[in-house]
Motif scaffolding. Structure first.
Motif, PDB file in Angstrom:
ATOM      1  N   VAL A  18      65.723   5.557  56.904  1.00 30.57           N
ATOM      2  CA  VAL A  18      64.901   5.502  58.118  1.00 30.57           C
ATOM      3  C   VAL A  18      65.294   6.633  59.062  1.00 30.57           C
ATOM      4  N   GLU A  19      66.598   6.886  59.167  1.00 34.31           N
ATOM      5  CA  GLU A  19      67.047   7.959  60.060  1.00 34.31           C
ATOM      6  C   GLU A  19      66.542   9.317  59.574  1.00 34.31           C
ATOM      7  N   ASP A  20      66.603   9.495  58.272  1.00 36.98           N
ATOM      8  CA  ASP A  20      66.131  10.753  57.690  1.00 36.98           C
ATOM      9  C   ASP A  20      64.621  10.916  57.871  1.00 36.98           C
ATOM     10  N   LEU A  21      63.910   9.839  57.608  1.00 40.40           N
ATOM     11  CA  LEU A  21      62.447   9.851  57.778  1.00 40.40           C
ATOM     12  C   LEU A  21      62.089  10.156  59.236  1.00 40.40           C
ATOM     13  N   SER A  22      62.868   9.570  60.155  1.00 42.10           N
ATOM     14  CA  SER A  22      62.607   9.792  61.584  1.00 42.10           C
ATOM     15  C   SER A  22      62.754  11.265  61.936  1.00 42.10           C
ATOM     16  N   GLN A  23      63.772  11.913  61.377  1.00 36.79           N
ATOM     17  CA  GLN A  23      63.944  13.342  61.619  1.00 36.79           C
ATOM     18  C   GLN A  23      62.721  14.119  61.134  1.00 36.79           C
ATOM     19  N   THR A  24      62.245  13.760  59.945  1.00 32.52           N
ATOM     20  CA  THR A  24      61.067  14.438  59.385  1.00 32.52           C
ATOM     21  C   THR A  24      59.858  14.252  60.288  1.00 32.52           C
ATOM     22  N   MET A  25      59.668  13.016  60.760  1.00 32.45           N
ATOM     23  CA  MET A  25      58.515  12.757  61.624  1.00 32.45           C
ATOM     24  C   MET A  25      58.640  13.512  62.943  1.00 32.45           C
ATOM     25  N   LYS A  26      59.857  13.537  63.492  1.00 31.84           N
ATOM     26  CA  LYS A  26      60.107  14.217  64.759  1.00 31.84           C
ATOM     27  C   LYS A  26      59.748  15.694  64.650  1.00 31.84           C
ATOM     28  N   LEU A  27      60.232  16.310  63.577  1.00 38.34           N
ATOM     29  CA  LEU A  27      60.093  17.759  63.455  1.00 38.34           C
ATOM     30  C   LEU A  27      58.782  18.179  62.825  1.00 38.34           C
ATOM     31  N   GLY A  28      58.198  17.305  62.017  1.00 39.08           N
ATOM     32  CA  GLY A  28      57.053  17.744  61.220  1.00 39.08           C
ATOM     33  C   GLY A  28      55.703  17.247  61.679  1.00 39.08           C
ATOM     34  N   SER A  29      55.652  16.374  62.707  1.00 36.08           N
ATOM     35  CA  SER A  29      54.353  15.835  63.121  1.00 36.08           C
ATOM     36  C   SER A  29      53.637  16.822  64.041  1.00 36.08           C
ATOM     37  N   LEU A  30      52.314  16.753  64.011  1.00 36.89           N
ATOM     38  CA  LEU A  30      51.516  17.654  64.848  1.00 36.89           C
ATOM     39  C   LEU A  30      51.579  17.274  66.325  1.00 36.89           C
ATOM     40  N   CYS A  31      51.622  15.992  66.619  1.00 37.65           N
ATOM     41  CA  CYS A  31      51.599  15.591  68.026  1.00 37.65           C
ATOM     42  C   CYS A  31      52.633  14.513  68.292  1.00 37.65           C
ATOM     43  N   ALA A  32      52.611  14.008  69.526  1.00 36.28           N
ATOM     44  CA  ALA A  32      53.633  13.060  69.960  1.00 36.28           C
ATOM     45  C   ALA A  32      53.543  11.707  69.252  1.00 36.28           C
ATOM     46  N   LEU A  33      52.411  11.360  68.673  1.00 31.78           N
ATOM     47  CA  LEU A  33      52.318  10.040  68.040  1.00 31.78           C
ATOM     48  C   LEU A  33      53.325   9.950  66.893  1.00 31.78           C
ATOM     49  N   GLY A  34      53.229  10.842  65.942  1.00 30.43           N
ATOM     50  CA  GLY A  34      54.209  10.859  64.861  1.00 30.43           C
ATOM     51  C   GLY A  34      55.553  11.395  65.321  1.00 30.43           C
ATOM     52  N   GLY A  35      55.510  12.334  66.247  1.00 31.05           N
ATOM     53  CA  GLY A  35      56.732  13.010  66.669  1.00 31.05           C
ATOM     54  C   GLY A  35      57.642  12.156  67.529  1.00 31.05           C
ATOM     55  N   PHE A  36      57.067  11.190  68.253  1.00 31.25           N
ATOM     56  CA  PHE A  36      57.875  10.373  69.159  1.00 31.25           C
ATOM     57  C   PHE A  36      58.087   8.942  68.653  1.00 31.25           C
ATOM     58  N   THR A  37      57.369   8.533  67.614  1.00 31.44           N
ATOM     59  CA  THR A  37      57.609   7.189  67.069  1.00 31.44           C
ATOM     60  C   THR A  37      59.092   6.991  66.721  1.00 31.44           C
ATOM     61  N   PRO A  38      59.798   8.054  66.295  1.00 27.94           N
ATOM     62  CA  PRO A  38      61.239   7.877  66.060  1.00 27.94           C
ATOM     63  C   PRO A  38      62.034   7.453  67.298  1.00 27.94           C
ATOM     64  N   TYR A  39      61.551   7.716  68.507  1.00 29.68           N
ATOM     65  CA  TYR A  39      62.309   7.317  69.698  1.00 29.68           C
ATOM     66  C   TYR A  39      62.591   5.809  69.731  1.00 29.68           C
ATOM     67  N   PRO A  40      61.550   4.966  69.689  1.00 24.38           N
ATOM     68  CA  PRO A  40      61.866   3.536  69.686  1.00 24.38           C
ATOM     69  C   PRO A  40      62.679   3.120  68.452  1.00 24.38           C
ATOM     70  N   VAL A  41      62.388   3.724  67.312  1.00 28.30           N
ATOM     71  CA  VAL A  41      63.069   3.320  66.082  1.00 28.30           C
ATOM     72  C   VAL A  41      64.554   3.675  66.146  1.00 28.30           C
ATOM     73  N   LEU A  42      64.842   4.945  66.442  1.00 27.39           N
ATOM     74  CA  LEU A  42      66.240   5.391  66.430  1.00 27.39           C
ATOM     75  C   LEU A  42      67.043   4.756  67.561  1.00 27.39           C
ATOM     76  N   SER A  43      66.394   4.588  68.732  1.00 24.83           N
ATOM     77  CA  SER A  43      67.134   3.975  69.839  1.00 24.83           C
ATOM     78  C   SER A  43      67.460   2.524  69.516  1.00 24.83           C
ATOM     79  N   ALA A  44      66.570   1.836  68.835  1.00 18.07           N
ATOM     80  CA  ALA A  44      66.851   0.449  68.432  1.00 18.07           C
ATOM     81  C   ALA A  44      68.025   0.433  67.440  1.00 18.07           C
ATOM     82  N   LEU A  45      68.014   1.373  66.516  1.00 18.30           N
ATOM     83  CA  LEU A  45      69.097   1.448  65.529  1.00 18.30           C
ATOM     84  C   LEU A  45      70.434   1.795  66.184  1.00 18.30           C
ATOM     85  N   THR A  46      70.387   2.698  67.166  1.00 21.82           N
ATOM     86  CA  THR A  46      71.621   3.153  67.814  1.00 21.82           C
ATOM     87  C   THR A  46      72.215   2.073  68.720  1.00 21.82           C
TER      88      THR A  46
END
Lengths: 517, 157
Positions: A473-501
């Motif tokens: 999930v952490e790896d996928l989040s990095q991919t989404m953060k760096l590889g998405s065109l806009c904030a929808l895919g690019g920022f979805t990792p924020y809630p996910v990673l912060s919950a994990l952290t």
């Protein structure tokens, strides 16, 4: 000793029965003038009935239709100051929730009749446009730049720089587009200001039009906000009738026309380029940038696209001056932010204050802790794409950079409070799920990553290869953060990673499944 | 006893014509079509397409992209319940499950008798008076189990 009554027409007040209260008032207090104002923003008190007596407004709330007869017989129509009633909150402007604010954008909201231009002007409206009219376009833009105003939609991009780019662009037609596609859960400031003070948005957009030479503007409002759409449409008609919009704005040589466009239930249209596609009558698919909307925006023309709160800050900046606005705030976050406190909170509402207030103050002191009375476990700031913060981070000041430093974002300024019954693995799953439902489908990290992320969280929750799947999930989040065109895919990792952290224990609840399939 | 008109080509053409002066008229036209007929009938797509001089695929693509436009009629009553975070924080998910039981229909479905459509919505902007719902366009805040049961009675359940 005549009194005047105020009862909000704001959607939140209506949802809590304001129209029924109005009907009961008409029956119990016939002939007493009743003004349907916007909301003051003390939403736990809605419907908030205000009685104006000798120029002072006394509040009673939350009022239900059944309370009306009792309030009237307690004497609210004779001398509201002397009424002792369990719903009495005293002088509204002196209520601690109101007195602690620094209201610039929301100064009129809840005070005036939203559809009275006279009221608007009497309370300082159109002072900003008046001053802008006397300035050269470049000077208006310079003033906005000097104020330090940054995009209130979430990105925090300097508004003045965006305006300058459009000003410098050569084109036969330019546009001002207002993004009122306020889809983030926990946010309602755009809705409130449009329902409570719509002329301020019209004025802000008119100033923007004059500043950059744009003669047409669109306000894209989500269809989930029918009351905001109706109020703004009516306000635009009034402004046009009285010469504040049209071929000669305010009797000047400037032309400016404004139109409301309703969205159609797509969250991604809050992303600026998807929004432009949507106005053009296409699927709300995100555009690759560059070109920036400031160069090639709506119908390929140079376009200012700003959030409601950015545009409604402009009249104030023009009227009071850039320094006045910039004096509020901290660091590179200047001015005030209309913060929305929501979710499981005792005193939820709209709290406008200079940047710099801490998250803890907002949640515990202003918000009064949870509505359930249980301890606060997490708050999500900035909507579905914002991080979850634990109380340990409550010393974070409300400031763009301070939030970034802690792995979060302030977004559109919405805070959703959760008590200790929240399951953070479930919330992380929801973030992926939401992204998969709302993805426009153009880029792979968002379209497919969100679904794979959801499936992987399901495996974690089921106790299958927990540590390996968390790493995935952490790896996928990095991919989404760096590889998405806009904030929808690019920022979805924020809630996910912060919950994990911050809430690792919620992902490790099940004992490892020995013989899982 | 539908509050909507039956589909007709002529009425669709009229709706298209009413919006042709707009820049980017497709969404306003589809909203109008849905308002009048209650949904966007498949037969309306070629009419709209030819009125705008775009392909049927273009119009179909837009109709299917947006959550608001549906290709089948809704039930007599439409109940939308917010499933976003702020409402979740106030027990919205339990209420949503309760609504499914009380209304006898799942999210995204219309009951077999055509009485009720239950839809999820992501945010009505009532996040400080959560959980929130919309019943036939009417907003509801601070929704409780009793509130859900009252909605069910209201829509004949």
């Amino acid at each position: 000793m005549s009194v005047r009554l105020y009862l909000p027409r704001d959607a939140a007040a209506l949802a809590c029965g304001a129209d029924k209260v109005a009907k009961a008032l008409a029956a119990a207090a016939p002939g007493v003038p009743l003004i349907r104002n916007g909301s003051r923003g003390m939403l736990w008190l809605e419907p908030l009935l205000e009685v104006e007596y000798h120029g002072v407004r006394y509040g009673f709330g939350p009022v239900s239709a059944a309370d009306v007869a009792g309030l009237v017989s307690a004497g609210i129509l004779e001398d509201p100051a002397e009424v002792s009633h369990p719903l009495a909150i005293g002088i509204v402007a002196q209520h601690p929730f109101m007195a602690a604010q620094q209201r610039l954008t929301f100064a009129r909201c809840g005070v005036i009749d939203p559809l009275s231009l006279d009221d608007y002007i009497e309370h300082g409206g159109y002072k900003g446009l008046e001053r802008a009219m006397k300035l050269a376009p470049a000077d208006i833009v310079a003033e906005v730049t000097k104020s330090g105003l940054r995009g209130r939609g979430g990105a925090g991009f300097p508004t003045g720089i965006k305006w300058k780019t459009v000003l410098d662009a050569e084109a036969s037609q330019k546009y001002i587009v207002c993004n009122a596609d306020e889809g983030d859960s926990g946010t309602f400031a755009d809705r409130m200001i449009i329902e409570g003070d719509p002329f301020q948005l019209i004025e802000g957009m008119t100033i923007a039009g004059i500043a950059v030479g744009a003669t047409r503007g669109y306000v894209y409002i989500r269809s989930e906000y029918p009351h905001a759409i109706a109020t703004l449409t009516e306000a635009i008609h009034k402004a046009r009738r009285l010469g504040f919009l049209g071929p000669k704005v305010y009797g000047s040589a400037h032309a400016f026309e404004l139109e409301v466009r309703a969205g159609a239930g797509a969250y991604v249209c809050g992303e600026e380029t998807a929004l432009l596609e949507s106005i053009e009558g296409k699927r709300g698919v995100v555009r690759a940038k560059p070109p920036l909307p400031a160069h090639k925006g709506l119908f390929g023309k140079p376009t200012i696209i700003n959030n409601v709160l950015s545009l409604t800050a402009v009249p104030h900046i023009m009227a009071a001056g850039a320094e006045y606005y910039a004096n509020y705030g901290m660091g590179r976050s200047r001015g005030t932010m209309p913060i929305q406190i929501a979710g499981n909170v005792k005193h939820g509402g709209l709290f406008e204050v200079a940047f710099g207030i801490t998250l803890g103050e907002l949640v515990e002191k202003i918000g009064g802790g949870t509505a359930s009375g249980r301890p606060v476990r997490a708050v999500q700031i900035g909507g579905p794409l914002g991080a979850y913060f634990p109380p340990a981070l409550f010393d974070t000041p409300f400031d763009y950079e301070a939030f970034t430093a802690k792995g979060g974002l302030i977004g559109h300024g919405g805070i959703v409070v959760f008590d200790d019954t929240v399951d953070m693995a479930k919330m992380a799953r929801f973030a992926f799920d939401f992204c998969s439902i709302e993805s426009c489908g153009k880029c792979t990290p968002c379209r497919i990553g969100s679904t794979r992320g959801k499936e992987t969280i399901d495996r974690i929750v089921a106790g299958i290869d927990v540590e390996a799947n968390i790493a995935l999930v952490e790896d996928l989040s990095q991919t989404m953060k760096l590889g998405s065109l806009c904030a929808l895919g690019g920022f979805t990792p924020y809630p996910v990673l912060s919950a994990l952290t911050h809430f690792p224990e919620d992902f490790r609840r099940t004992a490892p499944a020995v013989a899982a399939e | 006893m539908s509050r909507h008109e039956p589909f007709s080509v002529a009425r669709t053409e009229e709706l298209v014509a009413q919006h042709l002066h707009l820049e980017g008229p497709l969404l306003p036209i589809l909203h109008a079509v849905q308002e009048v007929f209650g949904f966007v009938p498949e037969a309306a797509v070629p009419v709209v397409a030819s009125g705008l001089n775009v392909s049927r695929a273009d119009v179909h693509g837009v109709v299917t992209f947006y959550e608001d436009f549906h290709q089948k009629p809704d039930g007599e009553h439409v109940v939308k319940i917010c499933r976003a975070e702020a409402c979740q924080s106030m027990g919205g998910e339990e209420l949503a499950a309760h609504a499914e039981r009380c209304l006898g229909v799942s999210f995204g479905q219309t009951s077999a008798d055509g009485q009720v459509t239950l839809e999820k919505v992501f945010c009505l902007g009532l996040c400080a008076t959560a959980p929130a719902a919309m019943v036939n366009g009417d907003l509801r805040g601070r929704l409780s189990r009793a509130g859900v049961e009252a909605i069910a009675r209201e829509v004949g359940r």
